[in-house]
Write an enzyme that holds these catalytic residues in place. Structure first.
Site, PDB file in Angstrom:
ATOM      1  N   ASN A  22      -6.027  -3.588  16.201  1.00  0.00           N
ATOM      2  CA  ASN A  22      -6.871  -4.606  16.814  1.00  0.00           C
ATOM      3  C   ASN A  22      -8.005  -4.998  15.871  1.00  0.00           C
ATOM      4  O   ASN A  22      -8.466  -4.202  15.052  1.00  0.00           O
ATOM      5  CB  ASN A  22      -7.373  -4.182  18.203  1.00  0.00           C
ATOM      6  CG  ASN A  22      -8.084  -2.856  18.258  1.00  0.00           C
ATOM      7  OD1 ASN A  22      -7.825  -1.939  17.480  1.00  0.00           O
ATOM      8  ND2 ASN A  22      -8.990  -2.721  19.208  1.00  0.00           N
TER       9      ASN A  22
ATOM     10  N   GLU B 198     -11.648  -7.103  16.116  1.00  0.00           N
ATOM     11  CA  GLU B 198     -12.662  -7.743  16.952  1.00  0.00           C
ATOM     12  C   GLU B 198     -13.514  -8.690  16.108  1.00  0.00           C
ATOM     13  O   GLU B 198     -13.661  -8.490  14.901  1.00  0.00           O
ATOM     14  CB  GLU B 198     -13.575  -6.688  17.573  1.00  0.00           C
ATOM     15  CG  GLU B 198     -12.845  -5.747  18.498  1.00  0.00           C
ATOM     16  CD  GLU B 198     -13.734  -4.629  19.034  1.00  0.00           C
ATOM     17  OE1 GLU B 198     -13.262  -3.935  19.934  1.00  0.00           O
ATOM     18  OE2 GLU B 198     -14.875  -4.446  18.554  1.00  0.00           O
TER      19      GLU B 198
ATOM     20  N   CYS C 170      -5.475  -8.373  19.517  1.00  0.00           N
ATOM     21  CA  CYS C 170      -4.966  -7.070  19.935  1.00  0.00           C
ATOM     22  C   CYS C 170      -4.006  -6.506  18.892  1.00  0.00           C
ATOM     23  O   CYS C 170      -3.397  -7.249  18.111  1.00  0.00           O
ATOM     24  CB  CYS C 170      -4.224  -7.183  21.267  1.00  0.00           C
ATOM     25  SG  CYS C 170      -5.251  -7.683  22.645  1.00  0.00           S
TER      26      CYS C 170
ATOM     27  N   GLU D  77      -1.069  -5.251  19.376  1.00  0.00           N
ATOM     28  CA  GLU D  77       0.295  -5.725  19.625  1.00  0.00           C
ATOM     29  C   GLU D  77       0.499  -7.125  19.060  1.00  0.00           C
ATOM     30  O   GLU D  77       1.518  -7.415  18.428  1.00  0.00           O
ATOM     31  CB  GLU D  77       0.601  -5.717  21.126  1.00  0.00           C
ATOM     32  CG  GLU D  77       0.541  -4.351  21.760  1.00  0.00           C
ATOM     33  CD  GLU D  77      -0.842  -3.981  22.293  1.00  0.00           C
ATOM     34  OE1 GLU D  77      -0.905  -3.113  23.181  1.00  0.00           O
ATOM     35  OE2 GLU D  77      -1.857  -4.541  21.827  1.00  0.00           O
TER      36      GLU D  77
ATOM     37  N   CYS E 188      -2.373  -5.171  27.139  1.00  0.00           N
ATOM     38  CA  CYS E 188      -3.065  -6.054  28.070  1.00  0.00           C
ATOM     39  C   CYS E 188      -2.087  -7.101  28.593  1.00  0.00           C
ATOM     40  O   CYS E 188      -0.947  -7.196  28.129  1.00  0.00           O
ATOM     41  CB  CYS E 188      -4.252  -6.728  27.381  1.00  0.00           C
ATOM     42  SG  CYS E 188      -3.794  -8.007  26.184  1.00  0.00           S
TER      43      CYS E 188
ATOM     44  N   CYS F  11      -0.707  -9.478  25.918  1.00  0.00           N
ATOM     45  CA  CYS F  11       0.260  -8.819  25.029  1.00  0.00           C
ATOM     46  C   CYS F  11       1.560  -8.483  25.749  1.00  0.00           C
ATOM     47  O   CYS F  11       2.630  -8.515  25.139  1.00  0.00           O
ATOM     48  CB  CYS F  11      -0.354  -7.585  24.394  1.00  0.00           C
ATOM     49  SG  CYS F  11      -1.552  -8.054  23.104  1.00  0.00           S
TER      50      CYS F  11
END
Length: 139
Positions: free
Chosen positions: A48, A50, A58, A60, A91, A94
């Protein structure tokens, strides 16, 4: 969802540890790694990322992007590893991304932060009654 007792290879766990170590998470301090495996055995790792405006990427999505960039379009197995010993499942966004490239046989394996397999999902158990390409009208 089913409890799993089978093992994940040391090679897979090491790749997940390596990807997670490279996660860029200055805001949440919640590093996640993912590894996408195609039917022919190719592996694509992601972590991930940010950013300050909170619209990050993410793990994934990162791994799927690498897979697609390499010309692959199908998932055999998805691995996800969070930072601790609790479930860190994909999430909602994803789950839909995984669905785009999954088959009914695709396995989604969630590992603890220490590399132990916690649960294995099928696409149907991870995202029941999912919307996919087959629901779109032909072009």
């Amino acid at each position: 969802m089913s409890q799993q007792t089978d093992e994940v290879s040391e090679e897979i766990v090491e790749k997940l540890f390596s990807a997670r170590a490279n996660a860029y998470v200055p805001y949440s301090n919640h590093p996640v790694a993912s590894l996408m495996v195609t039917p022919d055995g190719q592996q694509f790792a992601g972590a991930n990322v940010e950013v300050a405006h909170y619209k990050g990427l993410c793990a994934e999505a990162s791994a799927i992007s690498a897979m697609v960039t390499a010309g692959q379009r199908q998932l055999a197995t998805v691995y996800v590893m969070g930072p601790a010993d609790h479930l860190c499942t994909p999430c909602g966004d994803c789950r839909q991304r995984i669905r785009e490239f999954a088959t009914p046989e695709t396995q989604i394996k969630v590992l603890s932060g220490s590399g132990e397999l916690m649960k294995t999902y099928t696409m149907e158990t991870l995202l029941p009654d999912a919307f996919g390409p087959e629901q779109l009208p032909p072009l």
